[in-house]
Design a protein around this motif. Structure first.
Motif, PDB file in Angstrom:
ATOM      1  N   LEU A  12     -92.182 -64.818 -21.704  1.00 37.54           N
ATOM      2  CA  LEU A  12     -91.450 -63.556 -21.527  1.00 37.54           C
ATOM      3  C   LEU A  12     -92.302 -62.434 -22.048  1.00 37.54           C
ATOM      4  CD1 LEU A  12     -88.206 -64.786 -23.095  1.00 37.54           C
ATOM      5  CD2 LEU A  12     -88.792 -63.958 -20.634  1.00 37.54           C
ATOM      6  N   ARG A  95     -83.060 -62.861  -9.185  1.00 37.11           N
ATOM      7  CA  ARG A  95     -84.098 -63.610  -9.370  1.00 37.11           C
ATOM      8  C   ARG A  95     -84.820 -64.130  -8.055  1.00 37.11           C
ATOM      9  NH1 ARG A  95     -81.919 -61.879 -13.743  1.00 37.11           N
ATOM     10  NH2 ARG A  95     -80.144 -63.269 -13.305  1.00 37.11           N
ATOM     11  N   TYR A 112     -89.646 -57.767 -15.294  1.00 37.21           N
ATOM     12  CA  TYR A 112     -88.878 -57.273 -16.596  1.00 37.21           C
ATOM     13  C   TYR A 112     -87.683 -55.994 -15.863  1.00 37.21           C
ATOM     14  CZ  TYR A 112     -92.413 -58.353 -19.843  1.00 37.21           C
ATOM     15  OH  TYR A 112     -93.417 -59.419 -20.496  1.00 37.21           O
ATOM     16  N   ALA A 115     -84.784 -58.232 -15.007  1.00 40.60           N
ATOM     17  CA  ALA A 115     -83.908 -58.586 -16.213  1.00 40.60           C
ATOM     18  C   ALA A 115     -83.180 -57.394 -16.525  1.00 40.60           C
ATOM     19  CB  ALA A 115     -84.939 -59.073 -17.121  1.00 40.60           C
ATOM     20  N   ILE A 144     -79.477 -59.056 -20.855  1.00 44.18           N
ATOM     21  CA  ILE A 144     -81.053 -58.928 -20.431  1.00 44.18           C
ATOM     22  C   ILE A 144     -81.866 -60.027 -21.008  1.00 44.18           C
ATOM     23  CG2 ILE A 144     -83.141 -57.354 -20.941  1.00 44.18           C
ATOM     24  CD1 ILE A 144     -81.093 -54.853 -21.241  1.00 44.18           C
ATOM     25  N   GLY A 147     -81.289 -62.796 -18.500  1.00 40.45           N
ATOM     26  CA  GLY A 147     -82.225 -62.366 -17.320  1.00 40.45           C
ATOM     27  C   GLY A 147     -83.349 -62.721 -17.386  1.00 40.45           C
ATOM     28  N   GLY A 148     -84.123 -62.585 -18.601  1.00 33.90           N
ATOM     29  CA  GLY A 148     -85.329 -63.149 -18.849  1.00 33.90           C
ATOM     30  C   GLY A 148     -85.583 -64.589 -18.836  1.00 33.90           C
ATOM     31  N   GLY A 151     -85.055 -65.657 -15.319  1.00 33.05           N
ATOM     32  CA  GLY A 151     -86.309 -65.396 -14.664  1.00 33.05           C
ATOM     33  C   GLY A 151     -87.350 -66.620 -14.710  1.00 33.05           C
ATOM     34  N   SER A 162     -82.134 -71.858 -11.529  1.00 29.72           N
ATOM     35  CA  SER A 162     -81.753 -70.808 -12.375  1.00 29.72           C
ATOM     36  C   SER A 162     -80.335 -70.396 -11.874  1.00 29.72           C
ATOM     37  CB  SER A 162     -82.532 -69.316 -11.894  1.00 29.72           C
ATOM     38  OG  SER A 162     -82.518 -68.858 -10.426  1.00 29.72           O
TER      39      SER A 162
END
Length: 183
Positions: A12, A95, A112, A115, A144, A147-148, A151, A162
């Motif tokens: 990340l 994604r 980023y 995300a 968020i 989302g990271g 990802g 995912s």
């Protein structure tokens, strides 16, 4: 688990378009389990902050889209939407495109941005008020962060993973809601 967490944090900080070369299913299932637990614990750590915001009267969670959906639809429909439909659509949108960013800088930027956009789209779950807009970074922080994580697994293992992680995550929390155990 600690190794997976350290790998996730390092990724990340500096996301790269690099698939995990280990394609062993047992390895991937183990990493998947670790990421699921990390996801649930991470969001669990943010729950007291969100509960404090609600308890202070700044946000009325009774107007949250998921609460309204649970009041107006059969549980099976809510579960299907949360655990199947939403993860499939959101992962394809947020994604799926990540691998088009081939250059190191553009990939990092794209990672980023997607995300953050994933988090921001979830503000639509709230009735938009001044307080919601002022608290936007806190209210969408869980999405968020997720989302990271999504990802990370998307790039390392593929889009199907995912989607699966997102589905399991949503299924877990919607099941807690059905059981009356979530805030």
């Amino acid at each position: 688990m600690i190794e997976t967490f350290k790998e996730l944090v390092a990724y990340l900080k500096n996301p790269v378009l690099e698939e995990d070369p280990n394609t062993d299913l047992q390895y991937r299932l183990k990493k998947f389990g670790h990421l699921f637990i990390i996801s649930v614990v991470s969001i669990g750590l943010l729950t007291p902050i969100l509960a404090l915001i609600e308890a202070s009267g700044l946000i009325n969670m009774d107007n949250h889209a998921v609460v309204e959906m649970m009041e107006n639809l059969p549980k099976i429909a809510v579960f299907f939407f949360a655990a199947v439909f939403a993860p499939l659509i959101e992962e394809v949108i947020f994604r799926g495109p990540l691998t088009i960013f081939k250059e190191k800088k553009s990939f990092k930027f794209g990672f980023y941005i997607f995300a953050i956009l994933f988090g921001l789209v979830h503000i639509t779950n709230y009735t938009i008020t001044t307080n919601v807009l002022l608290l936007l970074p806190v209210l969408v922080a869980p999405q968020i962060i997720l989302g990271g994580y999504l990802g990370f697994i998307r790039i390392r293992f593929g889009l199907g993973w995912s989607i699966l992680l997102h589905a399991c995550y949503n299924a877990f929390f919607i099941s807690l809601s059905f059981a009356g155990l979530s805030t």
